[in-house]
Design a protein around this motif. Structure first.
Motif, PDB file in Angstrom:
ATOM      1  N   SER A  58       0.817  -1.218   0.000  1.00 28.41           N
ATOM      2  CA  SER A  58       0.000   0.000   0.000  1.00 28.41           C
ATOM      3  C   SER A  58       0.849   1.266   0.000  1.00 28.41           C
ATOM      4  N   GLY A  59       2.165   1.118   0.207  1.00 24.22           N
ATOM      5  CA  GLY A  59       3.062   2.283   0.201  1.00 24.22           C
ATOM      6  C   GLY A  59       3.135   3.004   1.521  1.00 24.22           C
ATOM      7  N   THR A  60       2.657   2.402   2.598  1.00 19.98           N
ATOM      8  CA  THR A  60       2.675   3.047   3.912  1.00 19.98           C
ATOM      9  C   THR A  60       3.832   2.571   4.789  1.00 19.98           C
ATOM     10  N   TYR A  61       4.688   1.702   4.258  1.00 21.03           N
ATOM     11  CA  TYR A  61       5.816   1.192   5.053  1.00 21.03           C
ATOM     12  C   TYR A  61       6.867   2.276   5.182  1.00 21.03           C
ATOM     13  N   HIS A  62       7.296   2.539   6.417  1.00 25.07           N
ATOM     14  CA  HIS A  62       8.289   3.584   6.681  1.00 25.07           C
ATOM     15  C   HIS A  62       9.520   2.961   7.336  1.00 25.07           C
ATOM     16  N   VAL A  63      10.671   3.245   6.778  1.00 21.50           N
ATOM     17  CA  VAL A  63      11.936   2.726   7.313  1.00 21.50           C
ATOM     18  C   VAL A  63      12.523   3.761   8.247  1.00 21.50           C
ATOM     19  N   GLU A  64      12.834   3.340   9.481  1.00 26.05           N
ATOM     20  CA  GLU A  64      13.457   4.243  10.439  1.00 26.05           C
ATOM     21  C   GLU A  64      14.963   4.011  10.404  1.00 26.05           C
ATOM     22  N   ALA A  65      15.666   4.928   9.756  1.00 25.00           N
ATOM     23  CA  ALA A  65      17.105   4.788   9.555  1.00 25.00           C
ATOM     24  C   ALA A  65      17.863   4.759  10.886  1.00 25.00           C
ATOM     25  N   GLY A  66      17.396   5.488  11.863  1.00 20.52           N
ATOM     26  CA  GLY A  66      18.064   5.524  13.167  1.00 20.52           C
ATOM     27  C   GLY A  66      18.067   4.158  13.839  1.00 20.52           C
ATOM     28  N   LYS A  67      16.948   3.463  13.783  1.00 19.68           N
ATOM     29  CA  LYS A  67      16.865   2.130  14.393  1.00 19.68           C
ATOM     30  C   LYS A  67      17.771   1.134  13.668  1.00 19.68           C
ATOM     31  N   ILE A  68      17.832   1.238  12.348  1.00 18.68           N
ATOM     32  CA  ILE A  68      18.702   0.347  11.580  1.00 18.68           C
ATOM     33  C   ILE A  68      20.160   0.603  11.953  1.00 18.68           C
ATOM     34  N   ALA A  69      20.530   1.863  12.071  1.00 17.39           N
ATOM     35  CA  ALA A  69      21.907   2.219  12.432  1.00 17.39           C
ATOM     36  C   ALA A  69      22.251   1.706  13.823  1.00 17.39           C
ATOM     37  N   GLU A  70      21.313   1.824  14.769  1.00 11.66           N
ATOM     38  CA  GLU A  70      21.555   1.328  16.134  1.00 11.66           C
ATOM     39  C   GLU A  70      21.812  -0.176  16.140  1.00 11.66           C
ATOM     40  N   LYS A  71      21.086  -0.908  15.314  1.00 12.92           N
ATOM     41  CA  LYS A  71      21.243  -2.367  15.266  1.00 12.92           C
ATOM     42  C   LYS A  71      22.526  -2.770  14.540  1.00 12.92           C
TER      43      LYS A  71
END
Length: 98
Positions: A74-87
Motif C-alpha cells: 500500500s506504500g505506507t511502510y516507513h523505514v526508520e534509519a536511526g533504528k537500523i543504524a543502532e542495530k
C-alpha cells in the motif's frame, strides 16, 4: 617336448617379492573408499538456538510478515534509519578488521 612343459617357477614363497598388480589393486581400493565417503554438515549451537526460537513464534512471525507485506504493497511502510543504524553499529564494531 613342448617348451611350456619345461618351465619351472622357483622360489614362490620369496620374501620381498613384489607383485606390480598388487599396488595397483590397493590404489584402486583406496580410491573406492574415498569415493564412498559422504559429506557431513555440522550445525552450530547458535544456529540450532535460532532455529528453535523461530519455531516457537511461527504464528506471530507469519502475522507480522503479512502486516509488512500489506504496508509495503500500500506504500505506507516507513523505514526508520536511526533504528537500523543502532542495530548495525555493534555488528560493525565487532567485525572491524584490525
Amino acid at each position: 617336448m613342448n617348451e611350456v612343459e619345461n618351465l619351472k617357477i622357483n622360489e614362490t614363497n620369496r620374501i620381498g617379492g613384489t607383485n606390480p598388480y598388487q599396488k595397483q589393486s590397493e590404489f584402486r581400493s583406496d580410491a573406492a573408499k574415498k569415493a564412498r565417503q559422504k559429506d557431513e554438515v555440522q550445525i552450530s549451537a547458535a544456529a540450532k538456538e535460532m532455529l528453535s526460537t523461530s519455531k516457537l513464534s511461527n504464528a506471530e512471525r507469519a502475522e507480522r510478515i503479512n502486516e509488512l507485506k500489506q504496508s509495503v504493497a500500500s506504500g505506507t511502510y516507513h523505514v526508520e534509519a536511526g533504528k537500523i543504524a543502532e542495530k548495525l553499529l555493534p555488528y560493525l564494531n565487532n567485525n572491524r578488521p584490525e
